[in-house]
Design a protein around this motif. Structure first.
Motif, mmCIF file in Angstrom:
data_model
loop_
_atom_site.group_PDB
_atom_site.id
_atom_site.type_symbol
_atom_site.label_atom_id
_atom_site.label_comp_id
_atom_site.label_asym_id
_atom_site.label_seq_id
_atom_site.Cartn_x
_atom_site.Cartn_y
_atom_site.Cartn_z
ATOM 1 N N TYR A 95 47.805 36.808 38.240
ATOM 2 C CA TYR A 95 47.031 35.504 37.733
ATOM 3 C C TYR A 95 47.235 34.575 38.555
ATOM 4 C CZ TYR A 95 51.341 32.596 36.115
ATOM 5 O OH TYR A 95 52.360 31.836 36.113
ATOM 6 N N THR A 128 42.689 35.813 35.824
ATOM 7 C CA THR A 128 43.565 37.106 36.209
ATOM 8 C C THR A 128 42.809 38.259 36.658
ATOM 9 O OG1 THR A 128 42.827 38.087 34.011
ATOM 10 C CG2 THR A 128 44.646 36.487 33.870
ATOM 11 N N GLU A 129 43.558 38.893 37.521
ATOM 12 C CA GLU A 129 42.983 40.215 37.966
ATOM 13 C C GLU A 129 44.052 41.296 37.625
ATOM 14 O OE1 GLU A 129 40.106 39.664 39.190
ATOM 15 O OE2 GLU A 129 40.198 37.769 39.826
ATOM 16 N N THR A 149 41.938 42.866 29.019
ATOM 17 C CA THR A 149 41.546 41.696 29.478
ATOM 18 C C THR A 149 40.822 40.374 28.608
ATOM 19 O OG1 THR A 149 41.313 42.667 31.819
ATOM 20 C CG2 THR A 149 40.135 40.535 31.623
ATOM 21 N N GLY A 160 38.751 41.277 35.505
ATOM 22 C CA GLY A 160 39.581 40.155 35.300
ATOM 23 C C GLY A 160 38.575 39.331 34.874
#
Length: 432
Positions: A99, A123-124, A137, A311
């Motif tokens: 993140y 985020t990813e 997610t 994300g």
């Protein structure tokens, strides 16, 4: 001298709200297993043109440095994180959950909800099963907004449905990406005109409009889309996306009771998105009501052809604006709990010693002007400190502090340890 257009000054009260929102977002991400990363404020311009195309140059702050290198202030964070992953994080175990929270810059016309300097929190999740990571997610983004007490609408779609139909008609590459961008903007006339210029069947054109017009409650829309695809004979090419979307919705429901709308018109407007996508809107914010967007994507030039990521990014400033718009009273951290008031400079050394002990447990401050005790107490009241801690000759001789409660007006003389402990207990109550 005026500040640059499209930037803002923030007062202490606004900063308190922003810090509270930031802390809620960070806490959520860390509780969900994400680690923080940070990337440079400026990058090579090529990084962003590689991800978003040359046209982005007109929308960002691009410049040459003293060595004639083409650089840019970051317009978003995803490309930087993917560059970081490709250079240094690729060997780490997957899925890799990251993140970030950083400021970004875009050269666009400032307006309500849009600034030239703004903040993103996102985020990813790199790697993992696409269905499971998409569900988590979306659930994380919803959970963050719910924790802030916000009312919001979630729209979820899947790009594989419309892209599958287009590919079956030979609409690929730049033409497909251009059409998806028009669908994202929602301009029916432009979509129709662009389709007319392509060599597609009338059935394909009609089907595209039917699909992107399907918006409604969950599984019902998925069922409707399946029927529409079958009626036009495109069920084999568009059905795979629907199957994946339905599986994602099933996993999402296991995270809790999140209300959502299935919207097959979500296109996100960027070619690297590949599967499930979503957007979150806040009612009442007008044209700039989208506060979050994300989904599954792949950028092979940065990540490698064997990796994908899922994300989202919050428009942090819009989330804060939404909190103010909806009149949400966040539980902000207490301000000054104690203000140490030496009766005169003769007792300043003792006062500073007490101040140091207090600052180990709660926010405290001391006069810096040499004002008399009356003016100091007036100042304590104006800054909203809970207690005035008065130190004079009697207090020093007795090893005590005179503690004045600025809310009730009550004043008591306590042992130094007792006084500090009393203020600490009050602070802990306010924190909880």
């Amino acid at each position: 001298m005026q500040k640059p257009k499209g930037t803002r000054d923030l007062d202490p009260e606004s900063m308190d709200v922003r810090r509270n929102v930031e802390e809620a977002m960070r806490t959520h991400c860390e509780f969900w297993g994400f680690e923080e990363v940070e990337t440079p404020t400026f990058e090579h311009l090529e990084l962003f043109t590689l991800k978003s195309g040359e046209e982005i140059v007109d929308e960002i702050y691009a410049f040459k440095d003293k060595s004639e290198r083409e650089l840019a202030l970051r317009p978003e964070i995803t490309a930087s994180v993917m560059r970081f992953f490709g250079e240094e994080l690729r060997a780490r175990s997957k899925p890799l959950k990251l993140y970030y929270f950083s400021n970004c810059f875009r050269y666009e016309q400032p307006q309500k909800g849009r600034y030239r300097e703004f903040w993103q929190f996102g985020t990813e999740t790199i790697g993992g099963d696409s269905v499971k990571t998409s569900a988590e997610t979306i659930a994380l983004a919803c959970s963050i907004l719910s924790s802030l007490g916000l009312e919001f609408d979630v729209h979820i779609g899947h790009l594989g449905v419309v892209r599958g139909v287009l590919e079956s008609e030979g609409v690929v590459g730049g033409d497909q990406d251009r059409l998806m961008s028009l669908i994202d903007k929602g301009d029916v006339d432009e979509i129709s005109g662009f389709l007319d210029g392509l060599s597609v069947s009338s059935e394909c054109k009609e089907l595209v409009f039917e699909l992107i017009g399907l918006v409604g409650d969950g599984r019902e829309v998925v069922s409707q889309a399946s029927g529409v695809l079958e009626s036009y004979g495109f069920d084999e090419v568009g059905g795979a996306g629907l199957v994946e979307l339905e599986s994602t919705l099933g996993y999402l429901e296991s995270y809790g009771n999140f209300d959502y709308t299935v919207d097959l018109g979500i296109a996100r407007g960027l070619e690297y998105y590949t599967g499930t996508v979503f957007e979150i809107y806040i009612p009442g914010l007008g044209a700039q009501n989208q506060v979050c967007g994300g989904g599954e994507y792949s950028i092979p030039q940065l990540m490698g052809s064997d990796q994908f990521s899922t994300g989202f990014a919050f428009g942090f400033d819009r989330v804060v604006e939404a909190i103010e718009h909806q009149g949400i009273d966040l539980d902000l951290k207490p301000g000054l709990m104690a203000y140490v008031v030496p009766v005169s400079d003769e007792f300043r050394d003792e006062a500073v010693g007490v101040l140091g002990r207090m600052r180990d447990s709660f926010p405290a401050d001391i006069d810096m002007t040499g004002r008399g005790i009356g003016d100091q107490l007036s100042y304590v009241d104006s800054v909203g400190a809970r207690f005035a801690v008065i130190i004079g000759e009697r207090e020093v001789e007795n090893g005590t502090l005179s503690l004045k409660d600025m809310e009730s007006g009550e004043q008591v003389e306590l042992d130094v340890d007792e006084a500090i402990d009393k203020i600490r207990r009050e602070y802990e109550v306010l924190l909880n």
